[in-house]
Design an enzyme around this catalytic site. Structure first.
Site, PDB file in Angstrom:
ATOM      1  N   ASP A 179      -1.700  -8.809  -1.404  1.00 45.64           N
ATOM      2  CA  ASP A 179      -3.025  -9.144  -1.920  1.00 45.64           C
ATOM      3  C   ASP A 179      -3.568 -10.308  -1.091  1.00 45.64           C
ATOM      4  O   ASP A 179      -3.194 -11.460  -1.302  1.00 45.64           O
ATOM      5  CB  ASP A 179      -2.930  -9.555  -3.392  1.00 45.64           C
ATOM      6  CG  ASP A 179      -2.580  -8.395  -4.321  1.00 45.64           C
ATOM      7  OD1 ASP A 179      -1.874  -7.465  -3.874  1.00 45.64           O
ATOM      8  OD2 ASP A 179      -2.974  -8.438  -5.496  1.00 45.64           O
ATOM      9  N   LYS A 205     -10.335  -6.253  -4.729  1.00 44.44           N
ATOM     10  CA  LYS A 205      -9.861  -6.945  -5.932  1.00 44.44           C
ATOM     11  C   LYS A 205     -10.834  -8.052  -6.294  1.00 44.44           C
ATOM     12  O   LYS A 205     -11.419  -8.697  -5.419  1.00 44.44           O
ATOM     13  CB  LYS A 205      -8.460  -7.496  -5.649  1.00 44.44           C
ATOM     14  CG  LYS A 205      -7.844  -8.358  -6.732  1.00 44.44           C
ATOM     15  CD  LYS A 205      -6.434  -8.792  -6.318  1.00 44.44           C
ATOM     16  CE  LYS A 205      -5.858  -9.842  -7.240  1.00 44.44           C
ATOM     17  NZ  LYS A 205      -4.509 -10.283  -6.835  1.00 44.44           N
ATOM     18  N   LYS A 230      -9.052  -3.344  -8.080  1.00 37.50           N
ATOM     19  CA  LYS A 230      -8.118  -4.086  -8.918  1.00 37.50           C
ATOM     20  C   LYS A 230      -8.883  -5.192  -9.634  1.00 37.50           C
ATOM     21  O   LYS A 230      -9.558  -6.001  -9.001  1.00 37.50           O
ATOM     22  CB  LYS A 230      -6.985  -4.682  -8.087  1.00 37.50           C
ATOM     23  CG  LYS A 230      -6.012  -5.541  -8.904  1.00 37.50           C
ATOM     24  CD  LYS A 230      -4.839  -6.019  -8.069  1.00 37.50           C
ATOM     25  CE  LYS A 230      -3.963  -7.001  -8.832  1.00 37.50           C
ATOM     26  NZ  LYS A 230      -2.786  -7.457  -8.039  1.00 37.50           N
TER      27      LYS A 230
END
Length: 238
Positions: free
Chosen positions: A95, A157, A186
């Protein structure tokens, strides 16, 4: 009304273990929660990867980590080095924080190049790009989502959880509408209850980042058993 079983909900969760003050004992307690509830993965601090891989061996829980966290302002070379070390330590998802200042400045080519460098270093493993939506306006969120797709990442995300704010339904919907079907969304930051989780999934998220997995999945288990959802909110932060 959107609904999902406990097992299917667990398969969407990246259990976050990222607070800087966590001791090894704290980390172990969180890893055990992830294993107990059989979430999809944990997202741990880079220095915890090897330990998490060892502790979670045989549980089916994947280990991911963060790159350029939490501000995204490290160089692409530094982010690539982080990915390579994380791979060596056993992480299978990454991430990364987008270069927020570059995105806000309109330096789109630099943003894409930064993402591409991390995606290449990940060598086919899942890469998620954190926009930090609380610091962006809608145009920047939509553009950042498109640049994430252009860079070849697998997910866009919402948040790190460390810049105030967090995932919101309108932002998740905006991100979902800004990318094609091959890019997933996400939602992370402030996803602390069963109701939060359902709202984010209904808005188009397919993965949830949260430290409230036990609360969320405990509620899902009660719903599966025929009880009415309480909507209780866990007060822990992502």
């Amino acid at each position: 009304m959107f609904s999902i079983t406990e097992r299917d909900l667990a398969a969407t969760i990246d259990h976050a273990i990222l607070k800087p003050e966590l001791t090894r004992a704290d980390v172990d307690a969180e890893l055990d929660i992830a294993a107990e509830w059989r979430v999809f993965s944990v997202c741990v601090r880079p220095s915890d990867i090897a330990h998490a891989v060892e502790r979670l061996a045989g549980t089916g829980v994947n280990v991911g980590t963060v790159i350029g966290f939490p501000h995204g302002t490290t160089s692409s070379a530094a982010k690539v080095a982080e990915v390579r070390q994380a791979l060596a330590d056993g992480a299978v998802e990454f991430d990364m924080v987008i270069n927020i200042g570059a995105l806000r400045s309109g330096f789109d080519d630099a943003v894409v190049a930064d993402i591409q460098a991390v995606v290449a270093a990940a060598a086919g493993k899942a890469t998620k790009v954190i926009l930090e939506t609380s610091l962006l306006d809608d145009e920047q969120i939509a553009r950042g989502s498109r640049l994430t797709e252009a860079g070849g990442a697998d997910f866009v995300k919402t948040s790190t959880g460390f810049a105030g704010g967090g995932a919101t339904v309108p932002h998740v919907e905006l991100m979902r509408s800004s990318v094609g079907p091959d890019v997933q969304v996400k939602a992370s930051g402030g996803v602390r209850s069963y109701a939060d989780a359902l709202a984010m999934l209904a808005a188009g998220a397919t993965r949830l980042g949260t430290s409230g997995s036990a609360v969320i999945l405990g509620e899902a288990r009660r719903v599966d058993a025929g009880e009415q959802a309480s909507g209780a909110v866990d007060t822990s932060s992502y």
